[in-house]
Every structure is written in structure tokens, then in C-alpha cells.
Design an enzyme around this catalytic site. Sequence first.
Site, PDB file in Angstrom:
ATOM      1  N   GLU A  85       0.830  -1.206   0.000  1.00 41.49           N
ATOM      2  CA  GLU A  85       0.000   0.000   0.000  1.00 41.49           C
ATOM      3  C   GLU A  85       0.867   1.261   0.000  1.00 41.49           C
ATOM      4  O   GLU A  85       0.543   2.240  -0.658  1.00 41.49           O
ATOM      5  CB  GLU A  85      -0.956   0.012   1.199  1.00 41.49           C
ATOM      6  CG  GLU A  85      -2.023  -1.074   1.156  1.00 41.49           C
ATOM      7  CD  GLU A  85      -2.937  -0.985  -0.060  1.00 41.49           C
ATOM      8  OE1 GLU A  85      -3.003   0.073  -0.707  1.00 41.49           O
ATOM      9  OE2 GLU A  85      -3.576  -2.007  -0.376  1.00 41.49           O
ATOM     10  N   TYR A 118      -5.379   6.090   4.888  1.00 40.88           N
ATOM     11  CA  TYR A 118      -5.586   5.111   3.824  1.00 40.88           C
ATOM     12  C   TYR A 118      -4.836   3.801   4.132  1.00 40.88           C
ATOM     13  O   TYR A 118      -5.414   2.711   4.091  1.00 40.88           O
ATOM     14  CB  TYR A 118      -5.107   5.687   2.476  1.00 40.88           C
ATOM     15  CG  TYR A 118      -5.149   4.632   1.405  1.00 40.88           C
ATOM     16  CD1 TYR A 118      -6.323   4.350   0.745  1.00 40.88           C
ATOM     17  CD2 TYR A 118      -4.011   3.875   1.108  1.00 40.88           C
ATOM     18  CE1 TYR A 118      -6.391   3.344  -0.199  1.00 40.88           C
ATOM     19  CE2 TYR A 118      -4.063   2.866   0.173  1.00 40.88           C
ATOM     20  CZ  TYR A 118      -5.245   2.613  -0.480  1.00 40.88           C
ATOM     21  OH  TYR A 118      -5.307   1.606  -1.393  1.00 40.88           O
ATOM     22  N   ASP A 137      -9.342   6.350  -1.525  1.00 43.00           N
ATOM     23  CA  ASP A 137      -8.271   6.866  -2.392  1.00 43.00           C
ATOM     24  C   ASP A 137      -8.894   7.340  -3.701  1.00 43.00           C
ATOM     25  O   ASP A 137     -10.126   7.458  -3.796  1.00 43.00           O
ATOM     26  CB  ASP A 137      -7.191   5.793  -2.620  1.00 43.00           C
ATOM     27  CG  ASP A 137      -7.675   4.655  -3.507  1.00 43.00           C
ATOM     28  OD1 ASP A 137      -8.902   4.573  -3.778  1.00 43.00           O
ATOM     29  OD2 ASP A 137      -6.840   3.845  -3.938  1.00 43.00           O
TER      30      ASP A 137
END
Length: 345
Positions: free
Chosen positions: A45, A125, A143
Amino acid sequence: MPLSPADLPAVRGALLSWFDRAGRPLPWRVGPEGRRDPYRVWVSEVLLQQTQVARGRVYFERFLAAFPTVQALAEAPIEAVLKAWEGCGYYARARNLHRAADVIVREGMPTTYDDWRALPGVGPYTAAAVASLAFGEARAVNDGNVRRVLARLHGERHPAEAWVQARADALLDPARPGALNEAVMDLGATICTPRAPKCGECPVRAWCAAFASGHPAAFPAPKVRAAVREIRAVALLLGDAHEAVLERREGNLLGGLMGLPTEIIRDGETPGETLARLAERLGAGVTGELGTATHTMTHRHVTLTVYSGTGGPPRSHVADAALSRLDHKALGLWERRQASLFAGA
Ligand code: SF4
């Protein structure tokens, strides 16, 4: 028909069955749902922010080969981490990964959104992604892909951050939060793409307001972008593409990375004056111009004119240093020059 709260269970079902059938087999998606390896999810990520999945995949394999566990990452010197991060840009993220790995090794792997948020460099996030994918916590990610899919589903042209988060929270599947997050991310990446959404293949088009409008790509309205700052600089290659004088950059232009000695051309200064200032600082002589390399980052466009020279400080082994893409382009100028000299010989 616009999406209503009563539609949410059916939309979730359509998204999850599409994801079970067509979700992307990515290298960090190893392990059962809700129990993925948190280290792999976390690294992926962080890596994928601002990076295309195809390229991110290559970087991910390289990073995991260098540091297969959080322990290995924590124990590695920062130079090795930056080297493995080479090409991914945003080197502050690599530094934060390294710092956070050290905290994890000392204090244990966090298992909740709040504990992930407490680590260096972990934003909402990433924390939501790791908490939902690796630990099954009901946290919706937010996102660019999520924003676009939700703006289109709801027919919202100007989705504010809080609006997106509220819609993402409402859509989240309490039983399979990680899979629902990945389903929306994958839909945005492969079907509901920015310019040409493939609505004919979309599992949720029956509920999509943007599709019903006949102009799905008009949602959301384009964001007004901040102006890109132009930066002009000169660099001196003392040595060659294998052994050269390298310096650690200071400031916000690729700060922290090693690179060719460089000076930014100041307002009112000519490139020749900047070059003289650089050569004097290094105690070097200038022998010629190798060419110009350019590099664009989110808000900056750098034009670097590269010169060759003699003298100056001791050379370092280029292959051992973590260099920016701009520096690789600058070294490529030397290699091109050598190739043309060779061809002309
Ligand atoms: Fe996106 Fe089209 Fe699906 Fe709507 S129908 S979510 S615009 S791909």
C-alpha cells in the site's frame, strides 16, 4: 434510479461476487481474506501510492526479496532501504517504513486501525487497508479509485473528502470489509477507469447515476491542479557512470538521496554563474556539456543541465548508492556520449 440506502446490500453483493470472480491476483494478496500478511499489505500500500500497479509489482518483488520480513527491514541500514526503494520516488515513505519497522520489532505488530495510525508515516488510507485486509477490521479505504467509483455511483460531480469517506463507510460490508475495499479499488483500476469507463462490463451499472446520465466520465469533475513549479539546475559529473563524485542532497529537491553534485539556478543568475559556483565549491574544473535531463514530480518539473569535469572530491561506486531517476537520466547522458564517441571512432 439514484443509489439509495436500501440498495446497498445488493450493490455490496454485486461487487463481492464480481471481485471473487475477477479480482486481480496481485503478489501481496497472499493468504486468506481478513488474514493477509500485514507486512506485505503494508509495504504494497505504501509502494502503490503514486505508482502504477504494473510498475509497483516489480518494485514490490524487489523490496520483498531484499527485506522478506519486518525484522529484516528494521535491521537493514537505511542506505540499503533507499537502494531497494530506488525508482519508486517519494523517498520519505521509505524512511518512514524503516522507522516504523523498528517500532514494530520493538513493540509488536499492530492489529487495529488506531495502532497502525500511530506508526511513523502511516496515514488513514494505509491504516484502513492493513486493518481491513490483514485483520478484518471494518474500515473503509478512501483513495482516488474509491472517490471516482463513489462519485459516479451517486452522480456527485464535486465529492468532498468527508462525503467520500461517509459513502465508503456506508458501502463497507461488515462481514467482508477487506474484500469490499479491494473490490472497489479493483473496479476503479480496471473497469471504472478515469477516461473511458467500461460500463458494459460493470457489475454495479444498474445502480449507477453517472451511467444513467449517459456521460459517466464527466463524474467527478476534474480537480483544479496546483501549478507545477519549474526548477532549473546544473550538475557536474566528475568521473563516469560507474565511479563518480556523489553528494547527499539537502532540502526538498530529492533531499536525503545521493546524487551528482548539483546547484539550483537562482533567480537572476545565469547557468554559467551557477556552474562556476558549483565547480568552485567542489574544487573542480569543467570540461564540457553532456546534455539536459528532465524529471517531473507532482508539483515540480526539474531541468538539469549536466556537465563533465575533472578534479574534485574522491569518487564513489555509483551502483552502491540510492539514486533518483533524475540522476540515472543524468548518468545516461554520459553513456550516450560514450556510445556516440565510440560510434564516431
Ligand atoms: Fe463506473 Fe460505469 Fe460502473 Fe458507473 S457503470 S461505476 S461509471 S464503470
